[in-house]
Design an enzyme around this catalytic site. Structure first.
Site, PDB file in Angstrom:
ATOM      1  N   HIS A  90       0.737  -1.261  -0.142  1.00 29.73           N
ATOM      2  CA  HIS A  90      -0.180   0.094  -0.108  1.00 29.73           C
ATOM      3  C   HIS A  90       0.840   1.378  -0.003  1.00 29.73           C
ATOM      4  CE1 HIS A  90       0.491   1.162   4.319  1.00 29.73           C
ATOM      5  NE2 HIS A  90       0.526  -0.109   4.372  1.00 29.73           N
ATOM      6  N   ASP A  92      -0.506   4.495   0.945  1.00 31.88           N
ATOM      7  CA  ASP A  92      -1.125   5.262   1.795  1.00 31.88           C
ATOM      8  C   ASP A  92      -0.320   5.213   3.040  1.00 31.88           C
ATOM      9  OD1 ASP A  92      -2.467   3.040   2.265  1.00 31.88           O
ATOM     10  OD2 ASP A  92      -3.387   4.008   3.922  1.00 31.88           O
ATOM     11  N   ASP A 123       6.526   0.992   6.003  1.00 29.02           N
ATOM     12  CA  ASP A 123       5.158   0.813   5.918  1.00 29.02           C
ATOM     13  C   ASP A 123       4.148   1.931   5.130  1.00 29.02           C
ATOM     14  OD1 ASP A 123       2.797  -0.268   6.632  1.00 29.02           O
ATOM     15  OD2 ASP A 123       2.412   0.817   8.641  1.00 29.02           O
ATOM     16  N   GLU A 156      -4.974   1.475   3.175  1.00 28.03           N
ATOM     17  CA  GLU A 156      -5.097   0.442   4.076  1.00 28.03           C
ATOM     18  C   GLU A 156      -4.904   1.090   5.526  1.00 28.03           C
ATOM     19  OE1 GLU A 156      -3.127  -2.196   6.877  1.00 28.03           O
ATOM     20  OE2 GLU A 156      -2.279  -0.293   6.139  1.00 28.03           O
ATOM     21  N   GLU A 157      -4.303   2.177   5.810  1.00 23.67           N
ATOM     22  CA  GLU A 157      -4.083   2.699   6.924  1.00 23.67           C
ATOM     23  C   GLU A 157      -5.425   3.257   7.609  1.00 23.67           C
ATOM     24  OE1 GLU A 157      -1.494   1.978   8.705  1.00 23.67           O
ATOM     25  OE2 GLU A 157       0.209   1.909   7.535  1.00 23.67           O
ATOM     26  N   HIS A 423       4.023   3.751  12.221  1.00 21.82           N
ATOM     27  CA  HIS A 423       3.180   4.478  12.895  1.00 21.82           C
ATOM     28  C   HIS A 423       3.653   5.368  13.793  1.00 21.82           C
ATOM     29  CE1 HIS A 423      -0.251   1.453  11.741  1.00 21.82           C
ATOM     30  NE2 HIS A 423       0.447   1.529  10.836  1.00 21.82           N
TER      31      HIS A 423
END
Length: 454
Positions: A90, A92, A123, A156-157, A423
């Protein structure tokens, strides 16, 4: 790494990989368009689409998914009769959070102490680059021996399910014999790992109302029901004294059978402050891979600066519940909402709004694809056996794909090892891990293609 031609090719491509990751990280592609411009995500999607076209992919499309974001799809044909492998990542990313706490700007890829820092570096924009590197290495060494589909998700996030719903509406699009999800990570740097389970998740927004409007705390405090205090009691009810998650009716005693995660190592990885205890019971692996976990993601209430002496009339919170494998996320959501309603004090009005959900996932590790990946990891990581670990996070698409394609084998690899701090502030990727996992993915595709002729 050994003198394997694929490994040599990937090594030669690493300067290009850094340039491309720099370009991709520069897009502020947070799929929350109340905070970040939609144009940033659309530009990132176009970058991925152009990269796929440059590698000879056909049928490259920007898919408008039901949640208002775009996913990028492309198909690279292989030899006639070959198997089909779907590669997922992903583009995003999470918001940068406390931007002043970043040592270098979050959307500028910066090298420091042998790692590349930037939001999405691990990520999962690094996962996009990993797939590109693997395919380029194969093209330079005899060709790609399978049909390849790539899907790069755009939300996705956010957990808003756009790609899941699109796949359900177009079930033929992502069909494959094997699916490689490039959004997991090694247990630690240098230890090759496939993720065999994922917890599911549900996101619930809770609102509590007690008064028509805020009241002076001196005049009314002590008798007027305080919505913020009611909310705090509700949130506290979701944890036992030791910090374990306690949702009425939701089992929380499962045990993890696999790779161990020692307490001290976890404390280091999580950067727990000296003297602060870990929460919950059982092993760390039990707690983060096999049991539910509730987290309060945010609370709407007056900030300390500028607060007035008032009894609050309403308050809101966003609650995340991670759901272990074997537990239905829909049922877990019902139990969470019922718990919140049952534990709301003083007859306060409470409402729950579900804003995201995904099922847990458990892989079949006794399959040809896992054998092919194990052999590939042994070359990319000499002297290391491939390990199996769980992941506390969620990738809702996994269960959608497993449901749509029950005969497909699904593997989860990626760049999100503990030092990556995904994150969090100062997210980074290890370029050595990017290189080794790209080699592993390339060799996996070659091994897997060979397995169909065994």
């Amino acid at each position: 790494m050994s003198s394997n031609p694929v490994a040599e090719t990937v090594a030669s491509l690493m300067p290009r990989a850094r340039r491309e990751l720099t370009e991709l990280v520069a897009f502020k592609s947070v799929a929350d368009f109340a905070q970040f411009p939609r144009s940033e995500s659309e530009a990132a999607a176009s970058w991925v689409a152009d990269a796929l076209r440059a590698e000879g992919f056909q049928d490259v499309e920007l898919l408008d998914t039901p949640d208002g974001t775009q996913s990028v799809y492309g198909f690279l044909p292989g030899p006639e009769g070959a198997k089909t492998v779907l590669l997922y990542a992903h583009y995003d990313v999470q918001p940068p959070l406390d931007e002043p706490a970043w040592i270098s700007p979050p959307f500028e890829l910066t090298e420091r102490d042998g790692r590349w820092y930037g939001r999405g570096a691990a990520d999962c924009k690094g996962g996009v680059i990993m797939h590109l590197l693997a395919l380029r290495a194969l093209k330079a060494n005899g060709g790609v021996p399978v049909h390849v589909k790539v899907i790069a998700e755009g939300s996705e996030e956010q957990g808003t399910g756009g790609l899941e719903r699109y796949a359900e509406q177009h079930p033929e699009l992502l069909s494959a014999d094997t699916i490689v999800i490039g959004d997991a990570g090694n247990f630690r740097v240098g230890l090759p790992t496939v993720t065999s389970t994922l917890r599911g998740m549900t996101l619930v927004r809770v609102r509590i109302d007690t008064l028509e409007g805020n009241l002076h705390s001196g005049q009314f405090g002590g008798a007027a029901p305080d919505a913020l205090a009611a909310l705090i009691r509700v949130l506290d009810s979701l944890r036992a004294q030791d910090g374990s998650t306690t949702v009425d009716g939701l089992a929380a005693d499962a045990e993890w059978d696999g790779l161990r995660y020692e307490d001290e190592q976890f404390r280091q990885d999580a950067k727990v402050l000296d003297g602060v205890e870990l929460i919950g019971s059982g092993t760390v692996a039990d707690r983060i891979w096999a049991r539910p976990a509730v987290t309060v993601l945010g609370i709407d209430c007056p900030p300390v600066v500028g607060a007035t002496p008032s009894v609050q009339a309403s308050a809101r919170a966003l609650i995340s519940l991670r759901v272990p494998p074997g537990v239905d996320a829909v049922e877990a959501t019902k139990l969470l909402e019922a718990h919140i309603e049952a534990h709301t004090p003083w007859g306060a009005r409470v409402s729950c709004e579900q804003i995201g959900q995904g099922q847990a996932f458990r892989a079949d590790t006794a399959s040809p694809a896992y054998e092919a990946m194990s052999a590939a990891m042994a070359v990319a990581y000499p002297g290391q056996d491939m390990s199996y670990a769980g992941q506390g996070g969620s990738i809702p698409l996994c269960n959608t794909l497993a449901s749509l394609y029950p005969d497909a084998e699904i593997l989860l690899i990626g760049l999100s090892e503990p030092e990556a701090q995904i994150h969090a502030v100062n997210e980074s990727v290890s370029p050595e891990e990017l290189e080794r996992l790209s080699v592993a993915e390339a060799l996996f595709l070659r091994n897997y293609a060979g397995s169909q002729n065994d």
